[in-house]
Design a protein around this motif. Structure first.
Motif, PDB file in Angstrom:
ATOM      1  N   ALA A   2      69.602  16.851  44.790  1.00 10.07           N
ATOM      2  CA  ALA A   2      69.578  17.510  43.474  1.00 10.07           C
ATOM      3  C   ALA A   2      68.174  17.540  42.876  1.00 10.07           C
ATOM      4  O   ALA A   2      67.975  18.126  41.806  1.00 10.07           O
ATOM      5  CB  ALA A   2      70.529  16.796  42.523  1.00 10.07           C
ATOM      6  N   GLY A   3      67.202  16.912  43.530  1.00 15.14           N
ATOM      7  CA  GLY A   3      65.825  16.961  43.043  1.00 15.14           C
ATOM      8  C   GLY A   3      65.320  15.683  42.408  1.00 15.14           C
ATOM      9  O   GLY A   3      64.140  15.590  42.033  1.00 15.14           O
ATOM     10  N   TYR A   4      66.199  14.692  42.259  1.00 18.69           N
ATOM     11  CA  TYR A   4      65.762  13.395  41.750  1.00 18.69           C
ATOM     12  C   TYR A   4      65.397  12.485  42.920  1.00 18.69           C
ATOM     13  O   TYR A   4      65.804  12.719  44.056  1.00 18.69           O
ATOM     14  CB  TYR A   4      66.878  12.735  40.931  1.00 18.69           C
ATOM     15  N   ARG A   5      64.636  11.447  42.630  1.00 18.07           N
ATOM     16  CA  ARG A   5      64.382  10.406  43.622  1.00 18.07           C
ATOM     17  C   ARG A   5      65.306   9.229  43.323  1.00 18.07           C
ATOM     18  O   ARG A   5      65.775   9.091  42.194  1.00 18.07           O
ATOM     19  CB  ARG A   5      62.909   9.985  43.583  1.00 18.07           C
ATOM     20  N   SER A   6      65.588   8.401  44.315  1.00 16.35           N
ATOM     21  CA  SER A   6      66.569   7.342  44.083  1.00 16.35           C
ATOM     22  C   SER A   6      66.175   6.060  44.796  1.00 16.35           C
ATOM     23  O   SER A   6      65.423   6.073  45.779  1.00 16.35           O
ATOM     24  CB  SER A   6      67.964   7.780  44.547  1.00 16.35           C
ATOM     25  N   THR A   7      66.684   4.967  44.263  1.00 10.88           N
ATOM     26  CA  THR A   7      66.505   3.662  44.873  1.00 10.88           C
ATOM     27  C   THR A   7      67.686   2.789  44.465  1.00 10.88           C
ATOM     28  O   THR A   7      68.535   3.210  43.668  1.00 10.88           O
ATOM     29  CB  THR A   7      65.173   3.017  44.443  1.00 10.88           C
ATOM     30  N   ILE A   8      67.741   1.568  44.994  1.00  9.34           N
ATOM     31  CA  ILE A   8      68.833   0.644  44.700  1.00  9.34           C
ATOM     32  C   ILE A   8      68.351  -0.448  43.761  1.00  9.34           C
ATOM     33  O   ILE A   8      67.326  -1.085  44.010  1.00  9.34           O
ATOM     34  CB  ILE A   8      69.363  -0.018  45.986  1.00  9.34           C
ATOM     35  N   TYR A   9      69.096  -0.637  42.679  1.00  7.13           N
ATOM     36  CA  TYR A   9      68.886  -1.805  41.817  1.00  7.13           C
ATOM     37  C   TYR A   9      69.975  -2.817  42.148  1.00  7.13           C
ATOM     38  O   TYR A   9      71.164  -2.480  42.178  1.00  7.13           O
ATOM     39  CB  TYR A   9      68.989  -1.422  40.339  1.00  7.13           C
ATOM     40  N   THR A  10      69.583  -4.052  42.402  1.00  7.50           N
ATOM     41  CA  THR A  10      70.574  -5.093  42.646  1.00  7.50           C
ATOM     42  C   THR A  10      69.946  -6.456  42.458  1.00  7.50           C
ATOM     43  O   THR A  10      68.749  -6.574  42.190  1.00  7.50           O
ATOM     44  CB  THR A  10      71.187  -4.966  44.052  1.00  7.50           C
ATOM     45  N   MET A  11      70.750  -7.495  42.612  1.00  7.73           N
ATOM     46  CA  MET A  11      70.282  -8.865  42.472  1.00  7.73           C
ATOM     47  C   MET A  11      69.577  -9.325  43.733  1.00  7.73           C
ATOM     48  O   MET A  11      69.930  -8.914  44.844  1.00  7.73           O
ATOM     49  CB  MET A  11      71.472  -9.788  42.189  1.00  7.73           C
ATOM     50  N   GLY A  12      68.614 -10.208  43.557  1.00  7.54           N
ATOM     51  CA  GLY A  12      67.881 -10.723  44.703  1.00  7.54           C
ATOM     52  C   GLY A  12      68.776 -11.386  45.724  1.00  7.54           C
ATOM     53  O   GLY A  12      68.544 -11.274  46.936  1.00  7.54           O
ATOM     54  N   SER A  13      69.834 -12.066  45.248  1.00  8.37           N
ATOM     55  CA  SER A  13      70.740 -12.767  46.166  1.00  8.37           C
ATOM     56  C   SER A  13      71.578 -11.812  46.996  1.00  8.37           C
ATOM     57  O   SER A  13      72.180 -12.220  48.001  1.00  8.37           O
ATOM     58  CB  SER A  13      71.663 -13.700  45.376  1.00  8.37           C
ATOM     59  N   TRP A  14      71.635 -10.527  46.605  1.00 10.75           N
ATOM     60  CA  TRP A  14      72.424  -9.544  47.354  1.00 10.75           C
ATOM     61  C   TRP A  14      71.589  -8.811  48.419  1.00 10.75           C
ATOM     62  O   TRP A  14      72.145  -8.147  49.280  1.00 10.75           O
ATOM     63  CB  TRP A  14      73.039  -8.522  46.391  1.00 10.75           C
ATOM     64  N   VAL A  15      70.275  -8.896  48.308  1.00  7.13           N
ATOM     65  CA  VAL A  15      69.407  -8.198  49.255  1.00  7.13           C
ATOM     66  C   VAL A  15      69.529  -8.844  50.634  1.00  7.13           C
ATOM     67  O   VAL A  15      69.249 -10.028  50.814  1.00  7.13           O
ATOM     68  CB  VAL A  15      67.938  -8.247  48.787  1.00  7.13           C
ATOM     69  N   GLY A  16      69.994  -8.059  51.597  1.00  8.86           N
ATOM     70  CA  GLY A  16      70.153  -8.575  52.947  1.00  8.86           C
ATOM     71  C   GLY A  16      71.429  -9.353  53.175  1.00  8.86           C
ATOM     72  O   GLY A  16      71.726  -9.741  54.308  1.00  8.86           O
ATOM     73  N   THR A  17      72.225  -9.577  52.127  1.00  5.44           N
ATOM     74  CA  THR A  17      73.499 -10.282  52.278  1.00  5.44           C
ATOM     75  C   THR A  17      74.681  -9.378  51.958  1.00  5.44           C
ATOM     76  O   THR A  17      75.674  -9.365  52.678  1.00  5.44           O
ATOM     77  CB  THR A  17      73.559 -11.531  51.380  1.00  5.44           C
ATOM     78  N   LYS A  18      74.559  -8.617  50.884  1.00  6.13           N
ATOM     79  CA  LYS A  18      75.619  -7.687  50.499  1.00  6.13           C
ATOM     80  C   LYS A  18      75.319  -6.254  50.926  1.00  6.13           C
ATOM     81  O   LYS A  18      76.203  -5.403  50.948  1.00  6.13           O
ATOM     82  CB  LYS A  18      75.827  -7.727  48.978  1.00  6.13           C
ATOM     83  N   MET A  19      74.047  -5.985  51.225  1.00  8.77           N
ATOM     84  CA  MET A  19      73.645  -4.620  51.585  1.00  8.77           C
ATOM     85  C   MET A  19      72.228  -4.643  52.123  1.00  8.77           C
ATOM     86  O   MET A  19      71.487  -5.616  51.919  1.00  8.77           O
ATOM     87  CB  MET A  19      73.709  -3.707  50.357  1.00  8.77           C
ATOM     88  N   SER A  20      71.844  -3.575  52.782  1.00  7.11           N
ATOM     89  CA  SER A  20      70.472  -3.400  53.238  1.00  7.11           C
ATOM     90  C   SER A  20      69.679  -2.726  52.126  1.00  7.11           C
ATOM     91  O   SER A  20      70.107  -1.717  51.566  1.00  7.11           O
ATOM     92  CB  SER A  20      70.435  -2.531  54.503  1.00  7.11           C
TER      93      SER A  20
END
Length: 381
Positions: free
Chosen positions: A156-174
């Motif tokens: 749609a023309g926007y850029r995107s990224t993931i906001y999440t908790m540090g404890s979820w990085v690499g454990t709940k998602m990539s």
């Protein structure tokens, strides 16, 4: 010569000791970006300009939507105010999806909400992934769902990224390069320099603004790309005359604060003059409120009375006279309550008020795994 060498050695040692004792300027986090949403209410040009001038904030990320049904009622106003103040504009969507198709549906909804709110094409529209839905999902599913969301947003023309908790990085998602929340500052700094941004606190307060704010340090230009801020003179979007009642223009937003009336105001059973009056507040008294309603002619505050029922007082005329003063300094009062709304979790509520989610749950006779429901009142402190 030896005496001089010894003296210099002592001076160097003394300066080194001072450098360890004082806060490190190299490692100090910058308040580069601030989050805003309905929890902070309607933000003005002055609010954002003060953040820019006195705190170094250069970017804002505003909540625009949640799930497939909720649009943040403050998004359009707040983005316009931030633009006038000369900040970089970004948005985020609070995710509820559990499947790829659900993620795509939420992305389409988020894009429509962002466009309606005036988020410029080319800005960031992030996905906020922290809800119980994702906590109960697998690593592979969360990773696939986030990818699907971002693909639709980017198309749609926007850029995107993931906001999440540090404890979820690499454990709940990539998360390759994301926007990561991790507190406290002294144990989390320098961990996320490979990401776009690090949210290092959730209890920042700014003079003249309501409530606590999440603030982040930026590590690259991801949240400031594709825009050229052009500050302009502030405008007042509120009408010069009291608005007529119009359901289409009515709005409400969560906001905790203290109201001190300058004139006697009636206490009513609903947000309108047609509701029964059950008492009054006089000058010198105060009331802690948890929600604000704009209903035609008047602006109303809601609070939980000692009877356990919600009551309402008029804060003033919509676009006109104020009936008292408002502030966010609720910590000076003995008790504070928060009304749960869609999208909340123990973690997100606790983060807003700077307390442990375990303490929040225990204060209400629950565990962090207990369900909470929109409309439920939680004791904060």
């Amino acid at each position: 010569m030896k005496l001089k060498t010894k003296f210099i050695t002592l001076v160097v040692a003394f300066l080194a000791a001072i450098s360890f004792a004082l806060p490190s300027q190299v490692n100090a986090a910058n308040t580069d970006m601030v989050d805003t949403s309905n929890h902070n209410g309607l933000m003005t040009y002055d609010n954002y300009y003060d953040m820019l001038v006195h705190y170094g904030v250069k970017a804002v990320v505003q909540k625009v939507s949640e799930g497939t049904t909720y649009v943040d009622p403050t998004a359009k106003y707040n983005l316009a105010s931030a633009k006038q103040a000369g900040l970089y504009l970004n948005g985020y969507h609070y995710a509820r999806y559990t499947t790829v198709e659900g993620a795509r549906a939420e992305a389409r909804f988020a894009v429509a909400a962002a466009q309606s709110a005036g988020l410029p094409i080319g800005a960031v529209l992030a996905t906020d992934v922290e809800a119980s839905e994702q906590a109960n999902n697998s690593y592979a599913a969360n990773t696939a769902n986030n990818k699907a969301f971002m693909e639709v947003v980017q198309a749609a023309g926007y850029r995107s990224t993931i906001y999440t908790m540090g404890s979820w990085v690499g454990t709940k998602m990539s998360v390759d390069k994301g926007w990561i929340a991790d507190y406290p500052y002294n144990t989390s700094r320098d961990r996320y320099t490979s990401h776009h941004a690090w949210q290092f606190r959730s209890d920042q307060q700014f003079a003249g603004s309501y409530g606590n704010f999440d603030v982040s340090q930026l590590y690259d230009d991801f949240f400031t790309a594709n825009q050229t801020p052009s500050p302009s003179a502030p405008v007042t979007p509120a009408p010069s005359q009291p608005a007529k009642s119009n359901a289409a223009s009515d709005t409400d937003y969560a906001q905790t604060g203290v109201f001190k009336p300058s004139a006697t105001v009636n206490i009513r059973t609903g947000a309108g003059t047609g509701y029964a009056s059950v008492g009054s507040y006089a000058p010198g008294e105060s009331v802690i409120y948890d929600h604000v309603y704009i209903r035609g002619t008047y602006v109303w505050a809601r609070y939980l009375s000692y009877s356990g029922r919600y009551h309402y007082v008029a804060l003033g005329v919509n676009g006109g006279e104020s009936y008292g003063s408002r502030s966010s300094n609720t910590q000076t009062y003995s008790h504070m309550y928060y009304t749960v709304r869609s999208g909340d979790s123990f973690w997100s509520i606790a983060s807003k008020y700077g307390i442990s989610m375990y303490t929040l749950a225990a204060n209400n006779g629950k565990s962090i795994y207990s369900l909470i429901y929109p409309g439920e009142s939680l004791y904060i402190r």
